[in-house]
Design an enzyme around this catalytic site. Sequence first.
Site, short mmCIF file in Angstrom:
data_model
loop_
_atom_site.label_atom_id
_atom_site.label_comp_id
_atom_site.label_asym_id
_atom_site.label_seq_id
_atom_site.Cartn_x
_atom_site.Cartn_y
_atom_site.Cartn_z
N CYS A 1 69.95 32.16 51.24
CA CYS A 1 69.24 32.31 49.97
C CYS A 1 67.80 32.80 50.19
O CYS A 1 67.62 33.95 50.57
CB CYS A 1 69.33 31.01 49.17
SG CYS A 1 69.11 31.29 47.40
N ARG B 1 69.64 30.25 41.94
CA ARG B 1 68.65 31.33 41.77
C ARG B 1 68.72 32.30 42.96
O ARG B 1 67.71 32.59 43.62
CB ARG B 1 67.24 30.77 41.59
CG ARG B 1 67.06 30.07 40.23
CD ARG B 1 65.66 29.60 39.97
NE ARG B 1 64.68 30.69 39.91
CZ ARG B 1 64.59 31.59 38.93
NH1 ARG B 1 65.42 31.57 37.93
NH2 ARG B 1 63.67 32.51 38.96
N HIS C 1 74.61 28.78 49.64
CA HIS C 1 74.13 27.65 50.45
C HIS C 1 75.27 26.97 51.20
O HIS C 1 75.75 25.92 50.77
CB HIS C 1 73.45 26.63 49.54
CG HIS C 1 72.16 27.11 48.98
ND1 HIS C 1 70.94 26.92 49.60
CD2 HIS C 1 71.89 27.81 47.86
CE1 HIS C 1 69.98 27.47 48.89
NE2 HIS C 1 70.53 28.03 47.82
N GLU D 1 75.07 25.22 53.68
CA GLU D 1 74.59 23.92 54.21
C GLU D 1 74.87 22.78 53.23
O GLU D 1 74.73 21.61 53.57
CB GLU D 1 73.09 23.99 54.55
CG GLU D 1 72.13 24.09 53.37
CD GLU D 1 71.99 25.50 52.79
OE1 GLU D 1 72.85 26.37 53.08
OE2 GLU D 1 71.04 25.73 52.03
N1 GLN Z 1 64.85 32.38 44.09
C1 GLN Z 1 64.40 31.93 45.35
C2 GLN Z 1 63.45 32.93 46.01
O1 GLN Z 1 63.19 33.97 45.51
C3 GLN Z 1 65.55 31.62 46.29
C4 GLN Z 1 66.33 30.43 45.78
C5 GLN Z 1 66.98 29.61 46.85
O2 GLN Z 1 66.70 29.73 48.04
N2 GLN Z 1 67.83 28.70 46.43
O3 GLN Z 1 62.95 32.67 47.04
#
Ligand code: GLN
Length: 199
Positions: A80, A138, A178, A180
């Site tokens: 992410c 996100r 994710h 993890e």
């Molecule tokens: N939206 C976050 C970012 O731009 C990433 C979100 C996440 O790691 N769960 O860093």
Amino acid sequence: MNSTIGVLAVQGDVREHVRMLDGLGVRATTVRRTAELDACDGLVIPGGESTTMAKLARTFDLFEPIRHRLKEGMPAFGTCAGMIMLADRIEDGTADQETLGGLDITVRRNAFGRQVDSFEGDLVFAGFDDPVHAIFIRAPWVEAIGPGVEALARVERGEAAGRIVAVRQGSLMATSFHPEVGGDSRVHRLFVDLVSEAK
Ligand code: GLN
């Protein structure tokens, strides 16, 4: 000898990664200082908030040392926000947003939009017999990949169908989701194997 895998620990879901790596019998260590980085054969960059993580990595004087290790070929796995950190190019980043780079990909930050900013789904993942249950928070997606990059998984349904959400380039790996979180350690196992091969 067993590998030591570090988890960048300036911000984000560090503990979940350490737990996952511990469960695989790997020596896992948090990384906040260059001496800790030096002891690592590979590095996980967790989920969190990529702009904050980049700034804190600078504050902790880790940014350039990590970049240097990546250039030398240290294996790394970003999830992410960690995927954003490893990307060579970002769409919808902040004006001054820096990345460590290394992966020849363009990521779009917060790509799935605010309405559906968190969701789960099963994904076919290259090399695995059964799908991976992926949790997106996100999340970014991969907008474009360079010739040396393999797409490992794509969104299967909905408006984002076909978007790449897991990649590998040599000993660098990244997922938009994710792995993890939850009990499936196969994606981490893949990274642990990359680290052993690179040693
Ligand atoms: N939206 C976050 C970012 O731009 C990433 C979100 C996440 O790691 N769960 O860093």
